[in-house]
Design a protein around this motif. Structure first.
Motif, mmCIF file in Angstrom:
data_model
loop_
_atom_site.group_PDB
_atom_site.id
_atom_site.type_symbol
_atom_site.label_atom_id
_atom_site.label_comp_id
_atom_site.label_asym_id
_atom_site.label_seq_id
_atom_site.Cartn_x
_atom_site.Cartn_y
_atom_site.Cartn_z
ATOM 1 N N ASN A 13 6.188 7.713 8.871
ATOM 2 C CA ASN A 13 6.200 6.655 7.856
ATOM 3 C C ASN A 13 6.736 5.337 8.408
ATOM 4 O O ASN A 13 6.253 4.262 8.076
ATOM 5 C CB ASN A 13 7.032 7.085 6.656
ATOM 6 C CG ASN A 13 6.380 8.197 5.869
ATOM 7 O OD1 ASN A 13 5.169 8.408 5.962
ATOM 8 N ND2 ASN A 13 7.165 8.942 5.098
ATOM 9 N N MET A 14 7.754 5.465 9.256
ATOM 10 C CA MET A 14 8.334 4.247 9.826
ATOM 11 C C MET A 14 7.340 3.562 10.763
ATOM 12 O O MET A 14 7.201 2.340 10.754
ATOM 13 C CB MET A 14 9.625 4.576 10.578
ATOM 14 C CG MET A 14 10.377 3.319 11.048
ATOM 15 S SD MET A 14 11.953 3.679 11.844
ATOM 16 C CE MET A 14 11.354 4.304 13.421
ATOM 17 N N SER A 32 -5.485 2.875 3.980
ATOM 18 C CA SER A 32 -6.544 3.782 3.508
ATOM 19 C C SER A 32 -6.269 5.259 3.806
ATOM 20 O O SER A 32 -6.681 6.126 3.013
ATOM 21 C CB SER A 32 -7.888 3.359 4.094
ATOM 22 O OG SER A 32 -7.853 3.402 5.510
ATOM 23 N N PRO A 33 -5.593 5.626 4.923
ATOM 24 C CA PRO A 33 -5.261 7.058 5.096
ATOM 25 C C PRO A 33 -4.460 7.636 3.932
ATOM 26 O O PRO A 33 -4.653 8.799 3.546
ATOM 27 C CB PRO A 33 -4.464 7.075 6.400
ATOM 28 C CG PRO A 33 -4.977 5.897 7.160
ATOM 29 C CD PRO A 33 -5.243 4.861 6.129
ATOM 30 N N ASN A 34 -3.558 6.847 3.356
ATOM 31 C CA ASN A 34 -2.803 7.317 2.198
ATOM 32 C C ASN A 34 -3.729 7.573 1.014
ATOM 33 O O ASN A 34 -3.570 8.554 0.272
ATOM 34 C CB ASN A 34 -1.744 6.290 1.799
ATOM 35 C CG ASN A 34 -0.674 6.115 2.873
ATOM 36 O OD1 ASN A 34 -0.722 6.775 3.905
ATOM 37 N ND2 ASN A 34 0.268 5.227 2.638
ATOM 38 N N LEU A 35 -4.720 6.693 0.816
ATOM 39 C CA LEU A 35 -5.668 6.867 -0.279
ATOM 40 C C LEU A 35 -6.521 8.127 -0.062
ATOM 41 O O LEU A 35 -6.742 8.909 -0.996
ATOM 42 C CB LEU A 35 -6.560 5.636 -0.399
ATOM 43 C CG LEU A 35 -7.693 5.721 -1.423
ATOM 44 C CD1 LEU A 35 -7.136 5.879 -2.832
ATOM 45 C CD2 LEU A 35 -8.588 4.491 -1.329
ATOM 46 N N ILE A 36 -6.985 8.304 1.159
ATOM 47 C CA ILE A 36 -7.819 9.473 1.450
ATOM 48 C C ILE A 36 -7.034 10.761 1.214
ATOM 49 O O ILE A 36 -7.543 11.734 0.621
ATOM 50 C CB ILE A 36 -8.338 9.401 2.900
ATOM 51 C CG1 ILE A 36 -9.284 8.196 3.043
ATOM 52 C CG2 ILE A 36 -9.048 10.690 3.285
ATOM 53 C CD1 ILE A 36 -9.690 7.919 4.466
ATOM 54 N N TRP A 57 -3.986 -14.817 1.946
ATOM 55 C CA TRP A 57 -3.876 -13.764 0.938
ATOM 56 C C TRP A 57 -5.086 -12.844 0.975
ATOM 57 O O TRP A 57 -4.951 -11.619 0.923
ATOM 58 C CB TRP A 57 -3.723 -14.395 -0.445
ATOM 59 C CG TRP A 57 -3.544 -13.391 -1.550
ATOM 60 C CD1 TRP A 57 -2.376 -12.805 -1.938
ATOM 61 C CD2 TRP A 57 -4.573 -12.852 -2.396
ATOM 62 N NE1 TRP A 57 -2.599 -11.936 -2.973
ATOM 63 C CE2 TRP A 57 -3.943 -11.931 -3.277
ATOM 64 C CE3 TRP A 57 -5.937 -13.046 -2.485
ATOM 65 C CZ2 TRP A 57 -4.662 -11.225 -4.230
ATOM 66 C CZ3 TRP A 57 -6.648 -12.339 -3.442
ATOM 67 C CH2 TRP A 57 -6.017 -11.438 -4.300
ATOM 68 N N ILE A 58 -6.266 -13.415 1.084
ATOM 69 C CA ILE A 58 -7.485 -12.588 1.142
ATOM 70 C C ILE A 58 -7.477 -11.730 2.408
ATOM 71 O O ILE A 58 -7.777 -10.533 2.365
ATOM 72 C CB ILE A 58 -8.721 -13.492 1.090
ATOM 73 C CG1 ILE A 58 -8.822 -14.167 -0.279
ATOM 74 C CG2 ILE A 58 -9.995 -12.689 1.363
ATOM 75 C CD1 ILE A 58 -9.913 -15.215 -0.373
ATOM 76 N N THR A 59 -7.144 -12.330 3.540
ATOM 77 C CA THR A 59 -7.092 -11.579 4.798
ATOM 78 C C THR A 59 -6.076 -10.451 4.716
ATOM 79 O O THR A 59 -6.346 -9.310 5.138
ATOM 80 C CB THR A 59 -6.738 -12.530 5.955
ATOM 81 O OG1 THR A 59 -7.721 -13.565 6.036
ATOM 82 C CG2 THR A 59 -6.695 -11.780 7.275
ATOM 83 N N SER A 60 -4.906 -10.746 4.184
ATOM 84 C CA SER A 60 -3.843 -9.736 4.095
ATOM 85 C C SER A 60 -4.222 -8.615 3.131
ATOM 86 O O SER A 60 -3.932 -7.442 3.394
ATOM 87 C CB SER A 60 -2.537 -10.400 3.644
ATOM 88 O OG SER A 60 -2.178 -11.444 4.528
ATOM 89 N N LEU A 61 -4.857 -8.968 2.016
ATOM 90 C CA LEU A 61 -5.274 -7.950 1.062
ATOM 91 C C LEU A 61 -6.255 -6.975 1.700
ATOM 92 O O LEU A 61 -6.110 -5.750 1.579
ATOM 93 C CB LEU A 61 -5.902 -8.625 -0.157
ATOM 94 C CG LEU A 61 -6.501 -7.684 -1.220
ATOM 95 C CD1 LEU A 61 -5.414 -6.807 -1.827
ATOM 96 C CD2 LEU A 61 -7.217 -8.493 -2.294
ATOM 97 N N LEU A 62 -7.252 -7.487 2.403
ATOM 98 C CA LEU A 62 -8.247 -6.620 3.044
ATOM 99 C C LEU A 62 -7.611 -5.753 4.115
ATOM 100 O O LEU A 62 -7.910 -4.550 4.225
ATOM 101 C CB LEU A 62 -9.368 -7.480 3.638
ATOM 102 C CG LEU A 62 -10.202 -8.277 2.626
ATOM 103 C CD1 LEU A 62 -11.213 -9.150 3.351
ATOM 104 C CD2 LEU A 62 -10.919 -7.333 1.657
ATOM 105 N N LEU A 63 -6.722 -6.329 4.907
ATOM 106 C CA LEU A 63 -6.072 -5.554 5.961
ATOM 107 C C LEU A 63 -5.165 -4.473 5.376
ATOM 108 O O LEU A 63 -5.120 -3.341 5.878
ATOM 109 C CB LEU A 63 -5.269 -6.482 6.879
ATOM 110 C CG LEU A 63 -6.070 -7.239 7.937
ATOM 111 C CD1 LEU A 63 -5.181 -8.232 8.662
ATOM 112 C CD2 LEU A 63 -6.677 -6.261 8.939
ATOM 113 N N ASN A 64 -4.429 -4.813 4.336
ATOM 114 C CA ASN A 64 -3.577 -3.811 3.687
ATOM 115 C C ASN A 64 -4.406 -2.638 3.158
ATOM 116 O O ASN A 64 -4.024 -1.468 3.313
ATOM 117 C CB ASN A 64 -2.793 -4.454 2.540
ATOM 118 C CG ASN A 64 -1.509 -5.102 3.002
ATOM 119 O OD1 ASN A 64 -0.941 -4.719 4.025
ATOM 120 N ND2 ASN A 64 -1.050 -6.108 2.267
#
Length: 614
Positions: free
Chosen positions: A364-365, A428-432, A416-423
């Motif tokens: 996690n770290m 995404s592994p957490n979502l999967i 903000w848009i760039t950071s949102l997409l990168l986040n």
């Protein structure tokens, strides 16, 4: 201790202050228009009043500073009263006569109560006696010089003049033909090789003169219809005599071109050189008048927008790339802050609360470390890329020299848009993993899970967006000393820590420990970036933002004996050459050894000229 008079003396004192203020104001209005530089024959803008040498807002700022300082001296001296000055006078008199200083009179004898008209004496000393003192004793000159510098006098018009000298102009054949027709002259056709540079300069002078004469009311040139909204037309009417003088000289130059000696004549080169110099002199006068008209225009956009609308577009600003080298170095140092913050949080807060949202495992770290660094690194890159683009379009800096609010808003939106997409991608592994554990749980739908995954990122994307904005802002601040660097770091640390806490409050039920963790994490990250990046980026961009103009100056000094004038040098610098593989000399100059290449190239392809440019 100064004492304010009372009774009738107070009324007289106030009236004298009012009269003195009026006298000082009239004096300042007259004096502020006087240049402290003197009449220098090499100064092309010496005939332009100071009011037109800078923008109206900057002129008002400079005058306000000048008047305020003069009033401060007037009021302070008036309130102090004549007592201390009588004592000084007595001491000087005693020293001059080598006698003992007389016993001081009672304080009441030299107080404002007995001399309520003292402000009148102070005012007339400032406006009457002080200007006649030696310059070393005339404090007004120093104040006026300081106020002029604050108003960018003559820095503004000098900057505009240099911009025009090295600008491209839209010299379309039909437009040039109309300009020549507007002044009733025939354009030279198929000039001799030694006249090509002079005729190119002649075209430029004629186009500007036709525009200036039309706006002064002496010609009819349709090209000026779109210019009127970007220039102060009063300038052209005010300097109508100078514009007419340019027209008279153009007639004389045109006649001299027709009467030049034969190409093989010995005195032809001298005649061509004289024509070149006269054309450049007239071109400089027109540049100055247009620079004044651009500066004096009110409420019609920014200065460089008006210059562009008037046809002056500089080819020199190089394309700036994202300076990844200093970004990676600063990010590497910031990684240590993130690791230290995580370790401190684990060892300090773990076990104190059941839910702290602080990463407790190595995986996690590492994920948190990677996401924070990658997202912030790319946000900074996007911020600097957009900043460079806005600077190149003259849409970043305000007239005051600071960044425009609109520019910061654009930077925030892009980051903000760039950071949102990168986040979304990096988490995404957490979502999967979450989607794979639903297994028919009716209480949690996929749509709800997707929204729970997406909505927090809307808030957390503001943190790197703030980082991008603050990076651009700290670049606009001085960073020459450790204290200035620390202050920039503190500003960025505060902004990022506040943004992180707000994002957490909007998306989580946070504990006190987690707030402290965010302050350490994002505050430390912001401090490192704010303190290190501006200085590193300035060092990295030096070659692009400052070194290129220096290269042009060095090259011009190195090859000045091969060019008649600055215009010829400017045209050569932008003309593509087959001997340079189809490149412009300006493109070659941007290369690492471009200066040496062009110096050798000029010396091998051009001949030295008599009376070369200075």
């Amino acid at each position: 201790m100064p004492t304010i008079p009372t009774g009738n003396a107070l009324l007289v004192f106030i009236l004298c202050l009012i009269v003195g203020t009026f006298v000082i104001h009239k004096f300042c209005l007259d004096q502020f228009e006087k240049s402290i530089a003197g009449n220098d024959d090499n100064c092309p803008w010496k005939f332009v009043v100071l009011r037109y040498q800078t923008t109206p807002s900057e002129y008002l700022t400079g005058y306000s500073i000048y008047f305020s300082l003069m009033m401060l001296i007037f009021l302070a001296t008036s309130i102090i009263g004549p007592g201390p000055f009588f004592q000084i006078l007595k001491a000087v008199t005693a020293a001059a006569t080598q006698s003992e200083m007389p016993t001081a009179s009672p304080a009441a004898d030299t107080s404002l109560q007995n001399y309520p008209t003292f402000p009148i004496l102070v005012a007339f000393y400032i406006v009457g006696l002080n200007p006649n003192l030696p310059k070393a004793l005339d404090f007004e000159i120093s104040i006026r010089g300081f106020a002029h510098r604050m108003a960018y006098i003559p820095k503004n018009i000098d900057r505009l003049l240099n911009y025009m000298r090295f600008s491209d102009m839209d010299l379309q054949p039909d437009k040039l033909a109309d300009a020549w027709n507007a002044i009733d002259l025939d354009r030279p056709v198929s000039p001799a090789p030694d006249l090509k540079s002079a005729c190119a300069t002649f075209d430029r002078v004629v186009l500007l003169y036709a525009r200036a004469a039309t706006m002064a009311g002496d010609a009819d040139f349709d090209d000026t219809k779109d210019l009127a909204g970007n220039l102060d037309l009063e300038i052209f009417r005010k300097y109508r005599a100078e514009i007419q003088n340019v027209g008279t000289q153009l007639l004389a130059i045109h006649a001299r071109l027709s009467d030049l000696p034969a190409p093989e004549a010995l005195d032809r080169r001298r005649a061509v050189l004289t024509i070149q110099r006269d054309l450049i002199k007239n071109l400089e006068w027109l540049y100055v008048i247009f620079a004044g008209a651009v500066s004096a225009a009110r409420g019609v956009g920014r200065t460089f927008d008006r210059l562009s609308a008037a046809g002056f577009v500089s080819p020199y600003p190089p394309a700036q790339r994202i300076p990844w080298d200093p970004i990676l170095k600063a990010t590497g140092a910031a990684a240590l802050v993130v690791v230290v913050a995580c370790l401190l949080a684990i060892n300090t807060f773990l076990g104190k609360t059941a839910q702290t949202q602080i990463p407790t495992t190595t995986a996690n770290m590492l994920q948190l470390l990677m996401v924070i660094l990658v997202v912030h690194m790319f946000a900074i890159g996007q911020s600097l890329a957009l900043r460079a683009k806005l600077v190149g379009r003259n849409a970043y800096y305000a007239e005051s020299g600071s960044g425009r609010a609109e520019a910061y808003v654009q930077i925030f939106a892009k980051c903000w848009i760039t950071s949102l997409l990168l986040n979304l991608v990096l988490y995404s592994p957490n979502l999967i993993a979450a989607l794979s554990t639903i297994d028919g749980d009716s209480k949690v739908t996929q749509a709800q899970l997707l929204w729970d995954y997406f909505s927090p990122q809307l808030a957390w994307a503001t943190v790197p967006a703030i980082c991008g904005v603050m990076t651009s802002y700290t670049l606009d601040r001085p960073a020459g000393t450790r204290l200035e660097q620390a202050f920039s770091g503190g500003l960025q640390a505060s902004a990022m820590a506040i943004a992180a806490i707000l994002a957490a409050e909007l998306t989580l039920k946070v504990s006190i420990e987690y707030r402290e963790f965010l302050i350490v994490l994002y505050g430390g990250l912001g401090f490192v970036l704010g303190a290190m990046l501006p200085k590193g980026i300035r060092r990295h961009w030096d070659a692009q933002e400052s070194y290129m103009p220096d290269k042009i100056t060095v090259l011009r000094n190195a090859v000045r004996q091969y060019f008649y004038d600055i215009q010829q040098f400017s045209e050569w610098l932008n003309a593509r050459s087959e001997r340079l593989d189809g490149k412009r000399p300006l493109d070659v100059l941007a290369e690492d050894n471009g200066l040496q290449q062009l110096t050798v190239f000029v010396s091998s392809t051009r001949q030295r000229v008599a009376g070369a440019m200075r």
